[in-house]
Design an enzyme around this catalytic site. Sequence first.
Site, PDB file in Angstrom:
ATOM      1  NE  ARG A 168      15.965  19.081  15.419  1.00 23.06           N
ATOM      2  CZ  ARG A 168      15.819  20.297  16.180  1.00 23.06           C
ATOM      3  NH1 ARG A 168      15.640  20.068  17.517  1.00 23.06           N
ATOM      4  NH2 ARG A 168      16.042  21.372  15.704  1.00 23.06           N
ATOM      5  CD  GLU A 216      -9.071   7.111  -4.181  1.00 26.21           C
ATOM      6  OE1 GLU A 216      -9.995   7.287  -3.493  1.00 26.21           O
ATOM      7  OE2 GLU A 216      -8.508   6.151  -4.275  1.00 26.21           O
ATOM      8  CE  LYS A 222      -0.643   6.217   0.900  1.00 29.01           C
ATOM      9  NZ  LYS A 222      -1.361   6.350   2.066  1.00 29.01           N
ATOM     10  CG  HIS A 249      -1.743   1.003   1.330  1.00 28.14           C
ATOM     11  ND1 HIS A 249      -2.826   1.726   0.319  1.00 28.14           N
ATOM     12  CD2 HIS A 249      -1.666   2.136   2.288  1.00 28.14           C
ATOM     13  CE1 HIS A 249      -3.249   2.833   0.733  1.00 28.14           C
ATOM     14  NE2 HIS A 249      -2.841   3.083   1.789  1.00 28.14           N
ATOM     15  CG  ASP A 299      -4.969   2.180  -3.528  1.00 27.08           C
ATOM     16  OD1 ASP A 299      -4.946   2.783  -2.291  1.00 27.08           O
ATOM     17  OD2 ASP A 299      -5.631   1.432  -3.794  1.00 27.08           O
TER      18      ASP A 299
END
Length: 338
Positions: free
Chosen positions: A244, A203, A160, A139, A178
């Site tokens: 960081r 999408e 995303k 995914h 997707d």
Amino acid sequence: MAQSVTVADLVKNTHLSVFWGREYLDRPITTSDISRPGLELTGYFNYYPAKRIQIFGITETSFAKGMSDEELKEVMTKMCQPETPAFVISTQLEPPEQLVAAAKKAHIPILGSKLTTSRILSNMTTYLEAKLAERKSIHGVLVEVYGLGVLITGDSGIGKSETALELVKRGHRLIADDRVEVYQQDEQTLIGQAPKILNHLLEIRGIGIIDVMNLFGAGAVRSQSKVDLIVHLDQWNKDTKYDRLGTDRETTRIFDVDLKKLTIPVKPGRNLAIIIETAAMNFRARSMGYDATKVFDENLNELIKENATKNDKEQKYQKQEEEQNKQDISKDANKDPE
């Protein structure tokens, strides 16, 4: 899960010609290994790999010409097993008559190529290994950024696809949205591609499905790409400690390949497309031997060293002054009173 491959697929994708058996091209191919039947021509069938495609080159056909008609008939009949997908004849050679007769009887197609045996063997192996490799569905969104395959992962609805759309608008290319089908090409390489039903589609919530190739052109998409880097989008949490300095070396293993993984915190105001572009460029720089974190560490160590040297000098100078003051006091005390 591996895809199914037929002899017809092989003919279409490796530019083979059909010498005989066009009506039997639906025979399945279950292995990417290809056999050159040298030992079998001598009559040794103890370990005959019948499930493999059998390829005849100049060596095999020349050897067959020296065999008697009965010997060759017997050998070719044994080679034509029910699970044998096809025979391939390279270098525009004529297949032995005995092979044609046995193949017709067993309904096994005979294919031909003008390429040399080594070349057609390489082409078929490359195609079959890619098609028959085990696949895993992930995914996420796969985008090619500056030539690097970046797999964007994260919870559903985190952004995303919107990030991928922004990257496409900035000149990068979409591979899959997707669902990304990933397979291992070799010991160090993963290849990702879109399922056929989702090819070139993206999408966007509130808009729906868009065709990226239709809206942005053929240069905005690719059918597949190597997966080089994973960028995981994580909802910002003030209690979570994020890297960081770039010192974390988090990886994710897919099949037998370890991929570098970056976790990017998501909150309003952050331009994720620019961050991912920068992550891709930094990843490329590191792969070429330049590590900004290492440079920072070296500069920091040098600064610490300089400060330590400066402090040592100051302490030494201070001690010298104290010693000089003591000596002056001692001289004053030892002077004769007038």
